[in-house]
Motif scaffolding. Sequence first.
Motif, mmCIF file in Angstrom:
data_model
loop_
_atom_site.group_PDB
_atom_site.id
_atom_site.type_symbol
_atom_site.label_atom_id
_atom_site.label_comp_id
_atom_site.label_asym_id
_atom_site.label_seq_id
_atom_site.Cartn_x
_atom_site.Cartn_y
_atom_site.Cartn_z
ATOM 1 N N LEU A 20 0.781 -1.251 -0.001
ATOM 2 C CA LEU A 20 -0.014 0.009 0.175
ATOM 3 C C LEU A 20 1.044 1.348 -0.037
ATOM 4 C CD1 LEU A 20 -2.521 -1.099 2.753
ATOM 5 C CD2 LEU A 20 -2.569 -1.316 0.219
ATOM 6 N N PHE A 21 0.362 2.224 -0.110
ATOM 7 C CA PHE A 21 0.875 3.608 -0.261
ATOM 8 C C PHE A 21 1.313 4.126 0.990
ATOM 9 C CE2 PHE A 21 -1.943 2.954 -3.631
ATOM 10 C CZ PHE A 21 -1.208 3.076 -4.705
ATOM 11 N N LEU A 22 2.582 4.355 1.445
ATOM 12 C CA LEU A 22 2.972 4.566 2.775
ATOM 13 C C LEU A 22 3.353 6.151 2.547
ATOM 14 C CD1 LEU A 22 5.541 2.126 3.689
ATOM 15 C CD2 LEU A 22 3.222 2.502 4.896
ATOM 16 N N GLY A 23 2.739 7.123 3.305
ATOM 17 C CA GLY A 23 2.727 8.456 3.185
ATOM 18 C C GLY A 23 3.605 8.899 4.617
ATOM 19 N N LEU A 24 4.810 9.613 4.322
ATOM 20 C CA LEU A 24 5.444 9.881 5.756
ATOM 21 C C LEU A 24 5.830 11.036 5.444
ATOM 22 C CD1 LEU A 24 6.934 6.652 5.186
ATOM 23 C CD2 LEU A 24 6.241 7.005 7.497
ATOM 24 N N LYS A 221 4.417 11.101 10.322
ATOM 25 C CA LYS A 221 3.056 10.937 10.419
ATOM 26 C C LYS A 221 2.925 9.843 9.301
ATOM 27 C CE LYS A 221 -0.127 13.846 9.705
ATOM 28 N NZ LYS A 221 -1.091 14.716 9.192
ATOM 29 N N LEU A 222 2.323 8.566 9.608
ATOM 30 C CA LEU A 222 2.330 7.201 8.943
ATOM 31 C C LEU A 222 1.015 7.061 8.501
ATOM 32 C CD1 LEU A 222 3.805 4.597 7.752
ATOM 33 C CD2 LEU A 222 3.160 3.647 10.048
ATOM 34 N N SER A 223 0.670 6.738 7.160
ATOM 35 C CA SER A 223 -0.815 6.317 6.652
ATOM 36 C C SER A 223 -0.498 5.434 5.668
ATOM 37 C CB SER A 223 -1.290 7.720 6.081
ATOM 38 O OG SER A 223 -0.712 7.976 4.790
ATOM 39 N N VAL A 224 -1.453 4.438 5.941
ATOM 40 C CA VAL A 224 -1.340 3.456 4.819
ATOM 41 C C VAL A 224 -2.767 3.432 4.099
ATOM 42 C CG1 VAL A 224 -1.436 0.743 4.490
ATOM 43 C CG2 VAL A 224 -0.034 1.971 6.384
ATOM 44 N N ALA A 225 -2.862 3.232 2.669
ATOM 45 C CA ALA A 225 -4.136 3.289 1.866
ATOM 46 C C ALA A 225 -4.147 2.033 1.052
ATOM 47 C CB ALA A 225 -3.963 4.750 1.119
ATOM 48 N N VAL A 232 -6.513 3.397 5.294
ATOM 49 C CA VAL A 232 -6.955 2.486 6.039
ATOM 50 C C VAL A 232 -6.225 2.394 7.560
ATOM 51 C CG1 VAL A 232 -7.759 0.648 3.983
ATOM 52 C CG2 VAL A 232 -5.306 0.675 5.047
ATOM 53 N N PHE A 233 -5.314 3.057 7.484
ATOM 54 C CA PHE A 233 -4.686 3.230 8.702
ATOM 55 C C PHE A 233 -3.944 4.586 8.844
ATOM 56 C CE2 PHE A 233 -0.589 3.087 11.106
ATOM 57 C CZ PHE A 233 -0.876 2.920 12.556
#
Length: 242
Positions: A20-24, A221-225, A232-233
């Motif tokens: 998934l796409f990790l946005g940091l 800031k960690l996000s998973v899509a 989703v997280f």
Amino acid sequence: MKRSWTSLILLAAVMGLLTLFLGLQYNWLVQASEAQRDQMQKRLEADTKALAGEFNREIQAVYFNFQVESGVWRTGDYRQFVERLEYWRRKTAYPELISGFVYFPKEAAAAPVVWDGESRTFRAGEVPAGVDELRKYASQPPPHPFFDGATALVLPIRPKQRVIEEIRINPNGGENINLRGPAGATIDTDGALIILLDRATLTDRLLPELAQKHFPNGDYKLSVADRDRNTVFGDPPVVRGL
């Protein structure tokens, strides 16, 4: 045959939620010096790779563990499957990650069977919502093993597949796999095992614990899509204007 298993391992390493796409984002990255930014970028890449690798190995263990012999489904003797399930539960830190199993036979007219945990067998039962659309992969290989809508892994059952005797996950990377069974390779399927994953365990336990382990200081800031870029997280990544 070695090449085919290498390809399968690589495929499993990029399945669904694993890639998934990790946005940091670092809150003061723009203020750092060039040397600091370079150092931070390298650390970020290493930590992200470590997080993704550990996530991959957890899901790989699920996927590979249940590659039982195709005869299990024809005879209805599920002892080998039960042994695999018990082995996986002993080894994983997330026994709630799997919420159920559904097996679709290759024949379109044949009824699916659903795992009954109390009797420790597969029996006729109601297929969970969203899973029936995966039945088509009982007769054709799926394009990828993970399906986000049903939060499930699709494991094709090969008529003459090698069977993984044991898989040991090395927390530092790499897998040791022992194979047994007939050495025939085929693209045909004899059915499909749907491994249902518990989404809450993924988003409320596995990902947060990995995030805390690999990014403990709260600097990022960690996000998973998912594939449609739905988060989703974590928090949705901030899109900055140019």
